[in-house]
Each structure stands twice: as C-alpha cells, then as structure tokens.
Design an enzyme around this catalytic site. Structure first.
Site, PDB file in Angstrom:
ATOM      1  N   ASP A 109       0.866  -1.167   0.000  1.00 53.92           N
ATOM      2  CA  ASP A 109       0.000   0.000   0.000  1.00 53.92           C
ATOM      3  C   ASP A 109       0.908   1.224   0.000  1.00 53.92           C
ATOM      4  OD1 ASP A 109      -2.354   1.603   0.514  1.00 53.92           O
ATOM      5  OD2 ASP A 109      -3.192  -0.184   1.453  1.00 53.92           O
ATOM      6  N   ASP A 211      -3.104   5.012  -2.408  1.00 59.82           N
ATOM      7  CA  ASP A 211      -4.174   5.503  -1.538  1.00 59.82           C
ATOM      8  C   ASP A 211      -4.654   6.896  -1.964  1.00 59.82           C
ATOM      9  OD1 ASP A 211      -5.566   5.118   1.117  1.00 59.82           O
ATOM     10  OD2 ASP A 211      -4.567   7.033   1.512  1.00 59.82           O
ATOM     11  N   GLU A 270      -6.757   3.939  -5.817  1.00 58.62           N
ATOM     12  CA  GLU A 270      -7.978   4.127  -5.039  1.00 58.62           C
ATOM     13  C   GLU A 270      -8.349   5.596  -5.104  1.00 58.62           C
ATOM     14  OE1 GLU A 270      -9.781   4.350  -0.612  1.00 58.62           O
ATOM     15  OE2 GLU A 270      -8.124   5.519  -1.397  1.00 58.62           O
ATOM     16  N   HIS A 332     -11.188  -2.865   3.866  1.00 60.77           N
ATOM     17  CA  HIS A 332     -11.009  -2.500   5.271  1.00 60.77           C
ATOM     18  C   HIS A 332     -11.734  -1.219   5.666  1.00 60.77           C
ATOM     19  CE1 HIS A 332      -8.258  -0.162   2.929  1.00 60.77           C
ATOM     20  NE2 HIS A 332      -8.044   0.636   3.952  1.00 60.77           N
ATOM     21  N   ASP A 333     -12.405  -0.570   4.710  1.00 64.85           N
ATOM     22  CA  ASP A 333     -13.088   0.691   5.021  1.00 64.85           C
ATOM     23  C   ASP A 333     -14.604   0.555   5.088  1.00 64.85           C
ATOM     24  OD1 ASP A 333     -10.768   2.231   5.107  1.00 64.85           O
ATOM     25  OD2 ASP A 333     -10.801   2.610   2.953  1.00 64.85           O
TER      26      ASP A 333
HETATM   27  C1  NOJ Z   1      -8.246   5.297   2.106  1.00 66.68           C
HETATM   28  C2  NOJ Z   1      -7.871   4.149   3.004  1.00 66.68           C
HETATM   29  O1  NOJ Z   1      -8.420   2.970   2.482  1.00 66.68           O
HETATM   30  C3  NOJ Z   1      -8.380   4.482   4.384  1.00 66.68           C
HETATM   31  O2  NOJ Z   1      -8.276   3.377   5.251  1.00 66.68           O
HETATM   32  C4  NOJ Z   1      -7.608   5.663   4.890  1.00 66.68           C
HETATM   33  O3  NOJ Z   1      -8.103   6.033   6.150  1.00 66.68           O
HETATM   34  C5  NOJ Z   1      -7.746   6.854   3.937  1.00 66.68           C
HETATM   35  N1  NOJ Z   1      -7.548   6.491   2.573  1.00 66.68           N
HETATM   36  C6  NOJ Z   1      -6.746   7.931   4.278  1.00 66.68           C
HETATM   37  O4  NOJ Z   1      -5.459   7.484   4.018  1.00 66.68           O
END
Ligand code: NOJ
Length: 549
Positions: A109, A211, A270, A332-333
């Site tokens: 990541d 990210d 992402e 994970h979000d």
């Molecule tokens: C996306 C990530 O998936 C998330 O977990 C993170 O908190 C935010 N970006 C900020 O980095």
C-alpha cells in the site's frame, strides 16, 4: 471488452486474483494480540500452497510502514522501513521471498497524499519557514480575525486546516489532523516519493495500491468550496478546490513513467467514488496512468439484479480501451459484504452467490481476508473500538473496526489468530465459522471459494475472456457469457446465471441457445448436471456456472 483482453501475452495482473491482508488482523506470531509479518509468512501456504490452499495469485498488504497508527498505518512516519509491531525489513524480505517461491505476488500500500505528522519531512517542514522542506506540505496564513485560510472540511470530520503554533501557520490535512497533506506541486516531493517506489520495487515487490489519489492536487490559492444544502459534514460542500485537480493525473502519468523500468509492476489506484469523471478517469488514455483502478460500485450497491446488470452492461464497458476492470465487494473501510448484501434476505446464500459473481465477472477480483469463511462484521462496543474515525461517528455510522476483526482460523479460543487477547475482539461464531472447520466441509462457503478459484484458474474464458450480458432472462436474474480462445485454438465459453430473488425461477432462453454442463452451483447440494437452455431452473438466491458446448 478492453483491447488488452485480446493480447496474446496478457499481463499477470489481468488474470490474477488478489487477496487483501489487513496486517493487524491476519496472524500474530509473537502473541502480543496484533498480527505481524512472520505471522503472515506462516500462513502463505494457506493462500497458495501445494495442498489444501485457497489458491490466490497475489496479496495486497495494507500499510506496514512505521506509523503512530492514528489511521492504522495510513499515517506513515517512514516510507522505507517496517513498523516494529509488524517486524523488521528482514522479516519483510523473508516474506517476499517465500511468497515469490510459492508463486504469490506481493503488492504494498502506498500513501501518497499525506504522511504522519511524525514523519521527519513534516517535523522539518514545521520547524521553520526557512526549512528546505517548508514547501513540502500545504502551509497557509489565516484570514483576518483568526479565520482559517479556507472553509475546507476534512474527510474524517472537522476543518481541514489546523493551526501549528510551532510553524505559526495553518497546515492542510484532508483526513485526520495527524495526517498533513503533502504539496504535490513541489517537484522534490514527487522525486522523494518516486525514490520510495524504487526502493520497494528494487527489493522485488510487484506493485502498489495507491491511496486516495484524487486528493493529490489542490487549488493553492485556497478558494472556499461552495456549500451544498441539506447535507451534513463532509458532504455539505462541493469539493471543487481541495481535491480532484489535474495535478493528480499529471502525477500518475509521472509515476507510470517511473515504473516503466519495472515491466511487471502494477499500479492499482484508489480514488473517491464521486471524483469527477469517476475513478476510471485514472486509467488515463488506457496506457499512460494506472493499470487498475478500484471500482467501488458493487461495494455500495444493494443486492439486486438491476445494479449488477448495470455494472456489467454500462460501467465495465465505460472503462477506456487498454484499461482493465476490477471487482471489489469488501475492504477495510466498509462493512463486509456478507452483512451488507444479506440485509432482508438469506445472508449465507447471498454470500455464496457473491463469491460466484466476484470470481466470474470480467476483471481482476479482490478478496478481502476472511470473506472466504463468511466472516461477519464484528458487533463491537464503544470500548472495543480502536479506529478514531469509527469512534468519532459511533453509533451513527457503522465505522471500520467491525470489518477489521482478526482472521478466524480455527475453533480455539482466539481462533488461531493469537494466544493473547486480540487487538479487536473475535465474534462468538468464530468457533463454527473458521478455516479449519469449513475446509473439512465440502459444502462450506470456503470450499465453494476454493472450487471457483480452481475453475477460474483453469479457464481462460473466466480469467481473461471477453463477455456479454444475456438480456433475455427474467428481470430478477442476471446472465452473462465469457469467452476466450484456449492455447490449443479452441474457443471456451462459460455462462453464469444468477437468481437474485428469494423465489425459485424457471425460464427458457431463445431456441438455438447452447447446451452445456453446470460446473458449479451456489446451492450446496446441487450436483453437476446438464444445462438445458429450454428449461432453466434456478432456486432462490442461486447462481450457476455453466460450461457451454
Ligand atoms: C483510504 C484508506 O483505504 C483508508 O483506510 C484511509 O483512512 C484513507 N484512505 C486515508 O489514508
């Protein structure tokens, strides 16, 4: 479908199945209640081994860099090292070597938009206006009467500007205040980040999950965002100036150049779903920005035929030529899809159908650890929570901790994850819902995932074939066909039929439609049978995979 699908030598990441590991929760080797790299290494054979393995092709590790963990690793304080909680650089190299020995690729990541406020770049930047790194972050004076430089809101709540008494200016943070945004207009920031990329690629990693890329550019005149009526928090503004600037695309083009020296490396982006032009804009012209970009529509969509059909018939085809789709249902979000799709229906049955869809729809699938055993969202009390974002909005939003609970390996007290108290509690059902129990049951969800993964691996049509949606079925059903030429020159055709309703359904396809053999059904007790297009029967929430004659 995309031109790349017809290439004779498709890149590995097109036919690969990725498995996301949340390092905090996969396997603890030193019994401190937190997962670590040695733990992950000890479980690699589970993911890809000679026997009894799940059979995936690549792992994506959520951040493992040193971090104060305000955002559980998405606040990096050193990009070229490993957090001591997870191990050492040597542990990482051992993991990488072992993964490669098993034929597993490893994706890291990479957090580009911001660092931790503990990163030495930020410490240096905040120390003085004369620092050589001052311009590496977004600093600004307040407006008159002590007002912030602009009205911008942070994604995780509150304003995006925080006053720094040491620096005597405000700094920008699009997420938590402990995550200051880098200034991507500064060429030395980009150069430093590309050095990080080379550092890991030179060690053998196979690519990066990038990210929050649509946040990279800002309008540095700091104009106010216009207000949106009727909405709350972050969505109360049109985010016209604090994200989604052309600089993000320029930076991705630059990065693509950097990785061109590593022909096998993959970049997976992402971006926020509401970025203008959609996340798919980061495919660029198809060959100049990212090879893969997450599509989160299925992660947000309800369980209904209409939205899955729309995904296949409109969204996938809108990807630019040369781009390649991604299929993502959980990460994970977000709450795990077994609970999300299961609302108002049979969650178990739908999780089985979701597995079929994930592994047969066109594009590169991303599995989230534990979904193969049907891990549910943890039912956590406030005192169990660890993620500041989850705590901030608890109990009004589901938050992220419930989807991050430890992997359920066996029926023991801590599910084989640790012998210590785990960092997040395990659910009571881990004694039934776990790898060991499900691997012993040929009808389990785990066995279905494994079977589908094996079928996909053997099938050029499923792993990289063209596709078309069959429109003739009933409206509650989705049918699509995949097709590819095999090495011997024959054409392989597969068909997937899914009944999204809770009623059985029976229908016929137009005369002349191909016959076939049902290779898999999501209904545990359905045996292999012939496929007769004149008399198709699907049970409630049933999906079938068919090899057409
Ligand atoms: C996306 C990530 O998936 C998330 O977990 C993170 O908190 C935010 N970006 C900020 O980095």
């Amino acid at each position: 479908m995309c031109a790349a699908s017809r290439s004779l030598h498709p890149p590995w990441w097109q036919s690969a199945v990725f498995y996301q590991i949340y390092p905090w929760s996969f396997q603890d080797s030193d019994n401190d209640g937190i997962g670590d790299l040695r733990g992950i290494r000890s479980r690699l054979k589970y993911l890809r081994g000679a026997q009894h393995s799940l059979g995936v092709d690549a792992i994506w590790l959520s951040p493992i860099y040193p971090s104060p963990m305000h955002d559980f690793g998405y606040d990096v304080s050193d990009y070229v090292n490993i957090d001591a909680r997870f191990g050492t650089l040597k542990d990482f190299e051992d993991l990488l070597e072992e993964a490669h020995r098993l034929g597993l690729r490893v994706i890291m990541d990479l957090v580009l938009n911001h660092t931790s406020d503990q990163h030495e770049w930020f410490r240096d930047s905040r120390a003085s206006r004369l620092s050589t790194k001052r311009n590496w972050y977004c600093w600004a004076d307040g407006k008159s009467c002590g007002r912030r430089p602009s009205n911008w809101n942070a994604r995780f709540g509150g304003p995006s500007w925080t006053w720094d008494p040491e620096a005597r200016q405000y700094y920008l943070h699009s997420f938590l205040k402990e995550q200051p945004d880098l200034n991507w207009e500064e060429p030395s920031v980009r150069a430093a980040m590309w050095d990080v990329v080379r550092f890991w690629l030179d060690r053998g990693v196979d690519g990066f999950r990038l990210d929050a890329i649509n946040w990279l550019g800002k309008d540095t005149r700091w104009p106010n965002n216009p207000f949106r009526l009727g909405l709350r928090g972050y969505t109360r503004q049109h985010h016209l100036y604090d994200r989604d600037q052309a600089l993000a695309h320029d930076s991705m083009r630059e990065l693509r150049q950097v990785i061109s020296a590593y022909p096998d490396a993959v970049l997976i982006g992402e971006a926020a779903a509401d970025t203008p032009g959609g996340p798919a804009s980061f495919y660029g012209k198809g060959d100049d920005e990212l090879q893969l970009v997450f599509d989160f529509r299925l992660m947000k969509s309800p369980w209904c035929a209409k939205s899955f059909r729309l995904f296949l018939s409109q969204h996938v085809p809108s990807i630019p030529q040369g781009g390649w789709p991604t299929i993502v249902m959980s990460n994970h979000d977000q709450p795990r899809h077994i609970d999300r799709y299961g609302t108002g229906g049979d969650a178990e049955a739908r999780a089985r159908v979701a597995a079929l869809l994930l592994l047969t729809m066109p594009g590169t699938p991303f599995l989230y650890y534990g979904e193969e055993v049907g891990m549910r969202n943890g039912k956590l009390r406030y005192r169990d929570l660890r993620d500041p974002y989850t705590k901030r909005f608890w109990p009004f939003r589901p938050g992220r901790d419930p989807a991050r609970t430890p992997m359920q390996w066996d029926a023991s007290v801590h599910a084989g994850f640790t012998t210590h108290r785990p960092w997040l509690p395990l659910p009571p059902d881990s004694s039934q819902r776990n790898v060991e129990t499900e691997a012993a049951d040929p009808r389990s969800l785990w066995s279905l995932y494994r079977r589908l993964l094996a079928l996909r691996r053997m099938s050029p049509a499923l792993s990289r074939g063209d596709y078309h949606v069959i429109e003739e079925g009933p409206c509650d059903c989705v049918l699509y066909e995949r097709e590819a030429r095999t090495k011997t020159g024959t054409v392989e055709r597969m068909l997937v039929a899914v009944n999204f309703s809770q009623r059985p359904c029976e229908f016929a396809l137009p005369s002349g439609s191909s016959q076939g053999l049902v290779l898999a059904s999501t209904t545990a007790d359905a045996a292999t049978s012939t496929w007769d297009p004149a008399r198709i029967r699907l049970g409630p929430d049933e999906g079938q995979l068919v090899r057409l004659d």
